[in-house]
Design a protein around this motif. Sequence first.
Motif, mmCIF file in Angstrom:
data_model
loop_
_atom_site.group_PDB
_atom_site.id
_atom_site.type_symbol
_atom_site.label_atom_id
_atom_site.label_comp_id
_atom_site.label_asym_id
_atom_site.label_seq_id
_atom_site.Cartn_x
_atom_site.Cartn_y
_atom_site.Cartn_z
ATOM 1 N N PRO A 1 -0.908 -2.541 -10.664
ATOM 2 C CA PRO A 1 -0.684 -3.382 -9.474
ATOM 3 C C PRO A 1 0.063 -2.626 -8.374
ATOM 4 N N HIS A 2 -0.367 -2.865 -7.132
ATOM 5 C CA HIS A 2 0.275 -2.219 -5.989
ATOM 6 C C HIS A 2 0.762 -3.266 -4.985
ATOM 7 N N LEU A 3 1.410 -2.810 -3.924
ATOM 8 C CA LEU A 3 1.989 -3.742 -2.949
ATOM 9 C C LEU A 3 0.944 -4.667 -2.350
ATOM 10 N N LEU B 1 -2.042 -2.684 4.697
ATOM 11 C CA LEU B 1 -2.568 -1.363 4.995
ATOM 12 C C LEU B 1 -1.965 -0.337 4.043
ATOM 13 N N GLY B 2 -2.752 0.683 3.740
ATOM 14 C CA GLY B 2 -2.305 1.706 2.804
ATOM 15 C C GLY B 2 -1.734 2.932 3.488
ATOM 16 N N GLY C 1 -3.700 4.120 6.577
ATOM 17 C CA GLY C 1 -4.002 3.173 7.644
ATOM 18 C C GLY C 1 -5.172 2.269 7.346
ATOM 19 N N ARG C 2 -5.922 2.547 6.274
ATOM 20 C CA ARG C 2 -6.996 1.652 5.851
ATOM 21 C C ARG C 2 -6.437 0.585 4.910
ATOM 22 N N LYS C 3 -7.253 -0.394 4.574
ATOM 23 C CA LYS C 3 -6.826 -1.415 3.620
ATOM 24 C C LYS C 3 -6.316 -0.756 2.342
ATOM 25 N N ASN D 1 -7.551 5.341 -2.914
ATOM 26 C CA ASN D 1 -6.424 6.136 -3.425
ATOM 27 C C ASN D 1 -5.288 6.202 -2.401
ATOM 28 N N ASN D 2 -4.998 5.048 -1.795
ATOM 29 C CA ASN D 2 -3.970 5.011 -0.740
ATOM 30 C C ASN D 2 -2.913 3.939 -1.014
ATOM 31 N N THR D 3 -2.714 3.622 -2.285
ATOM 32 C CA THR D 3 -1.833 2.508 -2.647
ATOM 33 C C THR D 3 -0.383 2.941 -2.844
#
Length: 337
Positions: free
Chosen positions: A16-18, A198-199, A202-204, A210-212
């Motif tokens: 789980p991430h933000l 946003l990750g 800057g994307r969702k 891989n931006n979490t």
Amino acid sequence: MTKTRVLTGITTTGTPHLGNYVGAIKPAIEASQDPTVQSFYFLADFHALIKCQDPKRVQESRREIAATWLALGLDTDNAIFYRQSDVPEIPELMWLLNCVCAKGLMNRAHAYKGAVAENEEAGIEDADRGISMGLFSYPVLMAADILMFNAHKVPVGRDQIQHIEMARDMAGRFNHLFKGNYFTMPEAVTDEKSQLLLGLDGRKMSKSYNNTIPLFGTEKQLLKSVRKIKTNSLEPGEPKDPDTCSLFQIYSAFATEAEVAAMREQYAAGIGWGDAKNQLFEYLNDHLKAPREHYVELMEDPAHVEAILKRGAERARDEAAPMMARLRSAVGLGNFI
């Protein structure tokens, strides 16, 4: 008083991430504390097998997600919290629904059509190459999850509305064929105000990109992640636009209205990116410190988590077993005496 039944599944394929917390976990936990609602929250571990054939990853994800929901305050006295795989009536119901579900309906499912389109774009002659029956028929399993407990409302993203409509189709077909009001018609609930975080880029925020930012990483990991968040090249002292800034958007998802207004003023005054990142880290760290400590305790005590899930499964089966007995009888599979 008849309670509204709300059902939500959490696929066990990642940490789980933000973004998960803001978009799904926080509102669901708040709903679990509503005495007018009977909530069903389950770890969708059968669904996880569609995309993940790494047993260790599935097992770890189940523990991490269960511990996360419990650490954040899920009310398991009111909500029924269980693993999908602990309720054998669900795959049994899936088979009954498979037998009334038109293949043409599954041909129109977004995930299947998307996989076929990818094969065609890649020039693969067999359009169904690499597509498992799990992927093809997972809307039927989702329908079984929902109809097993006659859920009234199912919170979903807009991309999942089609599956609720399919569940309604299967429910109506079964009711018609076996001449009874066996299933409630579920309604999809989409929260247009639900925030997509946003990750780092800057994307969702999404595992796919891989931006979490992991929800319960260590303080050091959280600081490292926050410092990776993409910003522009404006210098300290230059006014900055908070409405196009990932840092500000993440901060706003956790802060009060007054705190957000104060941060907006700092952006207008030209806050430096390093200072903005430090403030975001400190705010998130303070907000997550207590549940993070509880999460660590739960991860170190799997027997406690297991006991909660087993109790939840018993409550779920108290509902599912008599329902399944009724459905068995309806289709001609009831006992002789």
